[in-house]
Design a protein around this motif. Structure first.
Motif, PDB file in Angstrom:
ATOM      1  N   GLN A 113      60.645 103.497  25.842  1.00  0.00           N
ATOM      2  CA  GLN A 113      59.290 104.041  25.837  1.00  0.00           C
ATOM      3  C   GLN A 113      58.279 102.897  25.841  1.00  0.00           C
ATOM      4  OE1 GLN A 113      58.652 107.580  23.277  1.00  0.00           O
ATOM      5  NE2 GLN A 113      60.731 107.232  22.539  1.00  0.00           N
ATOM      6  N   ASN A 114      57.185 103.110  26.560  1.00  0.00           N
ATOM      7  CA  ASN A 114      56.149 102.084  26.711  1.00  0.00           C
ATOM      8  C   ASN A 114      56.760 100.759  27.178  1.00  0.00           C
ATOM      9  OD1 ASN A 114      53.600 100.866  26.579  1.00  0.00           O
ATOM     10  ND2 ASN A 114      53.808 100.374  24.400  1.00  0.00           N
ATOM     11  N   GLY A 117      54.328  97.730  27.948  1.00  0.00           N
ATOM     12  CA  GLY A 117      53.347  97.345  26.947  1.00  0.00           C
ATOM     13  C   GLY A 117      51.943  97.780  27.294  1.00  0.00           C
ATOM     14  N   GLU A 118      51.805  98.831  28.091  1.00  0.00           N
ATOM     15  CA  GLU A 118      50.480  99.285  28.491  1.00  0.00           C
ATOM     16  C   GLU A 118      49.721  99.934  27.338  1.00  0.00           C
ATOM     17  OE1 GLU A 118      51.433 101.804  31.745  1.00  0.00           O
ATOM     18  OE2 GLU A 118      51.421 100.174  33.215  1.00  0.00           O
ATOM     19  N   GLU A 119      50.449 100.326  26.298  1.00  0.00           N
ATOM     20  CA  GLU A 119      49.810 100.927  25.118  1.00  0.00           C
ATOM     21  C   GLU A 119      50.006 100.024  23.909  1.00  0.00           C
ATOM     22  OE1 GLU A 119      50.445 105.379  24.978  1.00  0.00           O
ATOM     23  OE2 GLU A 119      52.023 104.799  26.394  1.00  0.00           O
ATOM     24  N   LEU A 122      52.917 100.282  20.903  1.00  0.00           N
ATOM     25  CA  LEU A 122      53.309 101.643  20.573  1.00  0.00           C
ATOM     26  C   LEU A 122      54.772 101.857  20.945  1.00  0.00           C
ATOM     27  CD1 LEU A 122      52.293 104.438  19.585  1.00  0.00           C
ATOM     28  CD2 LEU A 122      51.851 104.991  21.990  1.00  0.00           C
ATOM     29  N   LYS A 123      55.544 102.452  20.037  1.00  0.00           N
ATOM     30  CA  LYS A 123      56.978 102.727  20.160  1.00  0.00           C
ATOM     31  C   LYS A 123      57.853 101.503  19.908  1.00  0.00           C
ATOM     32  CE  LYS A 123      56.074 106.969  21.276  1.00  0.00           C
ATOM     33  NZ  LYS A 123      56.280 108.062  20.298  1.00  0.00           N
ATOM     34  N   LYS A 141      47.092  96.411  18.578  1.00  0.00           N
ATOM     35  CA  LYS A 141      46.434  96.910  19.778  1.00  0.00           C
ATOM     36  C   LYS A 141      45.454  95.902  20.366  1.00  0.00           C
ATOM     37  CE  LYS A 141      46.789 101.806  18.522  1.00  0.00           C
ATOM     38  NZ  LYS A 141      46.035 103.049  18.270  1.00  0.00           N
ATOM     39  N   ARG A 145      47.703  93.326  26.876  1.00  0.00           N
ATOM     40  CA  ARG A 145      48.726  94.247  27.342  1.00  0.00           C
ATOM     41  C   ARG A 145      49.986  93.504  27.772  1.00  0.00           C
ATOM     42  NH1 ARG A 145      47.477  98.047  32.429  1.00  0.00           N
ATOM     43  NH2 ARG A 145      47.761  96.091  33.529  1.00  0.00           N
ATOM     44  N   THR A 266      57.577  92.344  30.476  1.00  0.00           N
ATOM     45  CA  THR A 266      57.260  93.646  31.055  1.00  0.00           C
ATOM     46  C   THR A 266      58.479  94.268  31.717  1.00  0.00           C
ATOM     47  OG1 THR A 266      56.622  92.617  33.151  1.00  0.00           O
ATOM     48  CG2 THR A 266      54.895  92.934  31.524  1.00  0.00           C
TER      49      THR A 266
END
Length: 277
Positions: A113-114, A117-119, A122-123, A141, A145, A266
């Motif tokens: 998930q994710n 690393g666009e969020e 998260l996860k 955050k 990214r 990524t």
């Protein structure tokens, strides 16, 4: 003179609507026909909406018969394997385990998930060796990214994939007919010298290690004009009992006092596939 009298409809008065014939409701269909109709409804809709219609529909969605129809039609490559290794009956499995598989479609899909690393993170769980491997509590955050933290210490980014939660049942996982493919892209263009390592572990239900892949740590030097590169591995001979995949990335900043955030990792992926026949 014609004695028949024609009664004229008063002006402005509408004719009465004819009584509609009673429609054949779905609830009146025989179970076999209703089952075939439901098999053409998207799995997500079956689980999240159709189960709530009534007790009868709930029982049909929770039974294995419906999902066997869907599995045979929508997963023809898996069907020869699945039909001889169906999940064992469980009283607490509502909806049916096969329903979760058909809804989530885990074969061939990236289970990380994710992954880009666009969020932010998260996860992902991020740990640092500075405080005895404590979970990082800063605002992750704010980090660019797809980037990992780097300072003069180890940073550890981790995600554990629950294969059963993703829809794969134990009998299928232990069939010897699946393989797990992992990969990671690292962007070597960044502002500090680092040491990078990938560590992937296959775990059983108790989180004990059954297999692992951990290549030699890779140095990433800022003065080298390098490009993104990929590291990958295929677990093709799965041991019985694999239930989790632990995907870990480690970074060590080689420059004392440099606290730049620059190592971009990524497109991480964990993909379950059928073994080539």
């Amino acid at each position: 003179m014609n004695s028949s009298v024609t009664r004229a409809q008063p002006v402005g008065v509408a004719l009465p609507e004819p009584e509609p014939e009673e429609a054949l409701g779905l609830s009146r269909l025989p179970p076999e026909l209703l089952l075939m109709l439901l098999s053409h409804v998207p799995p997500r809709t079956l689980i999240r909406q159709c189960r709530r219609v009534c007790r009868r529909w709930r029982a049909l969605v929770d039974c294995q018969a419906l999902w066997l129809i869907i599995l045979a039609r929508d997963h023809p490559a898996l069907w020869p394997i699945a039909q001889s290794r169906l999940p064992s009956a469980r009283n607490d499995a509502n909806p049916c385990i096969l329903g979760r598989f058909c809804e989530r479609r885990p074969i061939g899909r990236n289970l990380i998930q994710n992954p880009k690393g666009e969020e932010g993170f998260l996860k992902w769980t991020v740990l640092t060796s500075e405080d005895g491997w404590a979970e990082e509590d800063e605002d992750l955050k704010l980090i660019p990214r797809g980037c990992m933290l780097t300072s003069f210490q180890w940073y550890h980014k981790k995600q554990v994939v629950d294969l059963e939660e993703e829809g794969l049942w134990p009998e299928l996982l232990d069939s010897g007919k699946l393989e797990i493919c992992i990969s990671d892209w690292r962007n070597d263009q960044q502002g500090t010298d680092c040491l990078y390592q990938l560590c992937v572990q296959l775990l059983d239900a108790e989180k004990a290690i059954l297999d692992h892949f951990s290549p030699v740590p890779f140095p990433i030097l800022k003065w080298i004009n390098s490009v993104s590169s990929q590291v990958s591995h295929v677990f093709s001979n799965l041991k019985k009992g694999v239930r989790f995949v632990s995907f870990e990335q480690w970074v060590w900043n080689l420059e004392l006092g440099n606290e730049q955030h620059g190592l971009s990792l990524t497109n991480s992926s964990v993909i379950v596939r059928l073994l080539p026949s």
